[in-house]
Write a protein that holds these residues in place. Structure first.
Motif: not given
Length: 219
Positions: A129-135, A146-150
């Motif tokens: 699964p694509f990873a999500f960045t927590r801010r 989801c910065e990688s998909l963006t």
């Protein structure tokens, strides 16, 4: 704040052709572009879609699906239509690739085309699964993106030479395309999930093709 650009049909077709022959995961990348322009979904929402949001247990496409409330950017469910033939064809080709690559498959080949219905519809190149960045915002609120998909969507535009192309441009282009087909702002609002009709009008105003058509008919 600068408004995202509107990407024209010939540019989208070019980007799809380039994506089909560039990179290491061409089937997925073509499908991502097709979904971005064919549904107006955001990258975060796209990364959270499940196989079961697209396929029914018998393997048929769920033509009238929805962006579930738990994955929607505003926490509200909205319609998600998989009726576009080019969007379906791109996703189907990617899912066929996933089955061969053994990404998110099950031991029940008769259901969901052999794919795990709870697996994300789109996966990273390694099948995960694509990873999500927590801010954490200045106000202390927690958000995930989801910065990688963006970034993948931005890269797909860049390699096709579309300077203004990104996920935001794809989303605005979807809204403008619906407007060009005569859909009311109210229906566009329902499909893209923005908060108000005024927000829809801001997205569709300044339609470059409509302006060009008006000017071309002056003399």
């Amino acid at each position: 704040m600068t408004k995202p650009g509107v990407i024209e049909n010939h540019e989208i077709r070019h980007a799809l052709k380039v994506a089909a022959v560039t990179g290491q995961n061409t089937e997925r990348d073509v499908a991502l572009l097709a979904v971005a322009y064919g549904t107006g979904i955001t990258p975060n929402e796209c990364a959270k879609l499940l196989v079961s949001d697209y396929l029914s247990a018998n393997g048929n496409v769920v033509r009238e699906s929805k962006v579930r409330a738990e994955i929607a950017f505003n926490g509200k469910a909205r319609p998600l239509h998989w009726s576009g033939p080019s969007v379906q064809a791109a996703i189907d080709e990617y899912l066929a690739y996933r089955l061969v690559a053994r990404h998110g498959v099950t031991t029940s080949p008769a259901a969901y085309r052999g794919l795990d219905p709870q697996s994300p519809l789109f996966l990273a190149g390694d099948g995960q699964p694509f990873a999500f960045t927590r801010r954490i915002t200045p106000a202390g609120a927690v958000s995930y993106s989801c910065e990688s998909l963006t970034e993948i969507i931005r890269r797909l535009h860049q390699q096709a030479g579309i300077a203004m192309g990104n996920a935001s441009a794809a989303r605005r282009t979807f809204a403008v395309s619906l407007h060009r087909k005569g859909l009311s702002p109210k229906l566009i609002q329902e499909l893209i999930g923005v908060s108000s009709l005024s927000a829809v009008k801001r997205m569709i105003e300044g339609n470059p093709v409509r302006l060009a058509s008006i000017v071309s008919g002056v003399i």
